[in-house]
Design a protein around this motif. Sequence first.
Motif, short mmCIF file in Angstrom:
data_model
loop_
_atom_site.label_atom_id
_atom_site.label_comp_id
_atom_site.label_asym_id
_atom_site.label_seq_id
_atom_site.Cartn_x
_atom_site.Cartn_y
_atom_site.Cartn_z
N MET A 1 0.85 -1.21 0.00
CA MET A 1 0.00 0.00 0.00
C MET A 1 0.87 1.24 0.00
O MET A 1 1.66 1.46 0.92
N GLU A 2 0.78 2.04 -1.05
CA GLU A 2 1.52 3.29 -1.12
C GLU A 2 0.75 4.36 -0.37
O GLU A 2 -0.45 4.56 -0.60
N THR A 3 1.41 5.05 0.56
CA THR A 3 0.70 6.03 1.40
C THR A 3 1.27 7.43 1.24
O THR A 3 2.40 7.62 0.82
N GLN A 4 0.40 8.39 1.61
CA GLN A 4 0.82 9.78 1.65
C GLN A 4 1.39 10.07 3.04
O GLN A 4 1.02 9.43 4.02
N ASN A 5 2.28 11.03 3.14
CA ASN A 5 2.91 11.35 4.42
C ASN A 5 1.96 12.07 5.35
O ASN A 5 1.06 12.79 4.92
N ASN A 6 2.20 11.90 6.66
CA ASN A 6 1.39 12.54 7.68
C ASN A 6 1.71 14.04 7.74
O ASN A 6 0.87 14.88 7.49
N ASN A 7 2.96 14.36 8.07
CA ASN A 7 3.40 15.76 8.15
C ASN A 7 2.49 16.62 9.02
O ASN A 7 2.18 17.76 8.70
N ASN A 8 2.00 16.04 10.10
CA ASN A 8 1.16 16.79 11.04
C ASN A 8 -0.09 17.35 10.37
O ASN A 8 -0.51 18.47 10.63
N GLU A 9 -0.72 16.56 9.48
CA GLU A 9 -1.88 17.03 8.74
C GLU A 9 -3.09 17.19 9.66
O GLU A 9 -3.18 16.57 10.70
N LEU A 10 -4.02 18.05 9.19
CA LEU A 10 -5.25 18.30 9.93
C LEU A 10 -6.38 17.47 9.32
O LEU A 10 -6.65 17.55 8.11
N VAL A 11 -7.03 16.67 10.15
CA VAL A 11 -8.13 15.81 9.70
C VAL A 11 -9.41 16.27 10.39
O VAL A 11 -9.46 16.42 11.62
N LEU A 12 -10.47 16.47 9.59
CA LEU A 12 -11.78 16.80 10.14
C LEU A 12 -12.58 15.52 10.28
O LEU A 12 -12.73 14.75 9.32
N VAL A 13 -13.11 15.28 11.47
CA VAL A 13 -13.98 14.13 11.73
C VAL A 13 -15.38 14.66 12.00
O VAL A 13 -15.58 15.44 12.93
N THR A 14 -16.36 14.25 11.19
CA THR A 14 -17.73 14.73 11.42
C THR A 14 -18.45 13.80 12.38
O THR A 14 -18.17 12.61 12.45
N GLY A 15 -19.40 14.39 13.13
CA GLY A 15 -20.17 13.60 14.10
C GLY A 15 -19.34 13.18 15.29
O GLY A 15 -19.39 12.02 15.73
N GLY A 16 -18.56 14.12 15.84
CA GLY A 16 -17.51 13.83 16.81
C GLY A 16 -17.92 13.14 18.10
O GLY A 16 -17.06 12.57 18.78
N SER A 17 -19.21 13.13 18.44
CA SER A 17 -19.62 12.49 19.69
C SER A 17 -20.08 11.05 19.49
O SER A 17 -20.43 10.36 20.45
N GLY A 18 -20.07 10.58 18.24
CA GLY A 18 -20.58 9.24 17.94
C GLY A 18 -19.60 8.13 18.26
O GLY A 18 -18.40 8.36 18.44
N PHE A 19 -20.10 6.91 18.29
CA PHE A 19 -19.33 5.72 18.64
C PHE A 19 -18.12 5.55 17.72
O PHE A 19 -16.98 5.41 18.18
N VAL A 20 -18.34 5.57 16.41
CA VAL A 20 -17.25 5.38 15.45
C VAL A 20 -16.32 6.59 15.45
O VAL A 20 -15.09 6.46 15.44
N ALA A 21 -16.89 7.79 15.49
CA ALA A 21 -16.08 9.01 15.43
C ALA A 21 -15.13 9.13 16.62
O ALA A 21 -13.99 9.57 16.47
N LEU A 22 -15.59 8.74 17.80
CA LEU A 22 -14.71 8.80 18.98
C LEU A 22 -13.51 7.88 18.81
O LEU A 22 -12.38 8.24 19.17
#
Length: 350
Positions: A1-22
């Motif tokens: 699997m070829e991946t992109q670098n992290n480099n302290n990236e910002l990720v938005l998670v929607t529905g932050g209080s949900g079971f999967v999102a947590l």
Amino acid sequence: METQNNNNELVLVTGGSGFVALHAIRQLLDEGYQVRATVRSLKRKDEIVTSLKNAGISEFENLQLVETDLSADAGWNEAMKNVDHVLHIASPIFLRLPKTEEEMIRPAVDGTLRVLKAARDAGVKRVVMTSNFGAVGYSHRDPSILITEEIWTDPNEKGLSAYNKSKVLAESAAWDFIRKESNGPELTVINPVAILGPSFSEKLSSGFELLKNILDGSMKAIPNIELAIVDVRDLVDLHIRAMKSIEAKGERFLALSGGTMTLPEIAEFLKKNRPEVSAKISGKVLADWQVRLAALFSKKAKAIVPLIGINRKASNEKAKKILGWQPRTKEDAILATVDSLLKFKQIKTS
């Protein structure tokens, strides 16, 4: 699997209080990402922080919470600012049962398009969207057919629930949007089956309610419904792999441990492996015709009818081959769920 670098990236998670999102927030923080999570109300901040502390998170400087709602435009442009990737996990919330299926479908479609448009306007690289198995396998009842990502549920399938119809139409709308947008984000879709595994709080998802009802005896007779299962930890791992992998662009991935179990089989498994909480499990199995008959009088039974006869024999080979995904067994997911029910005192030992 070829991946992109992290480099302290910002990720938005929607529905932050949900079971999967947590779980997503927890794993992203563990991997060193900056995380911004959307919530419908910032009043839930303490609840989210407590859950994440239960998950072992002690430092919160890399986590931001923003207030947005899938049903309104307000806040989405701000939520997407400087975001590299989006894990779109949220689903519309209904405080009452919708009177018509359109009341459920429209918010699901509109909410998905709202997120994608805001991601496009902010220059987000990739959106990983959580759909579900209901968008894949509900029109294919032949158990000799192994369901793959190439298959779609027909939104006009007779007996299809409004929830599953909303899922297939929302996912279809997402792919249509991406096809038409030359400057939009990349899209990857994850289609999970029944989601079990450890919880960080006493809040119960639908899978937890199902096991709790079996264990506490409130399910007086157990319908012969077949389930495919995925552990929430593996589901989130798949989201993050899909976010990072160059090969995941434009793909959908079924998320399941592999194989299926019927509810009576799960009940027998629990009797053998968690006898201390199994004393109240019913020994009665409910035939399909009995469920259909009960549905004439019971809302609970009526909700079960669309689950009867669904072929859940599906393949997870695509995720394993392209993304190197190695999920836990469905049995591990079941036991982790029971352990959380015990931990948060949702069930009692005999």
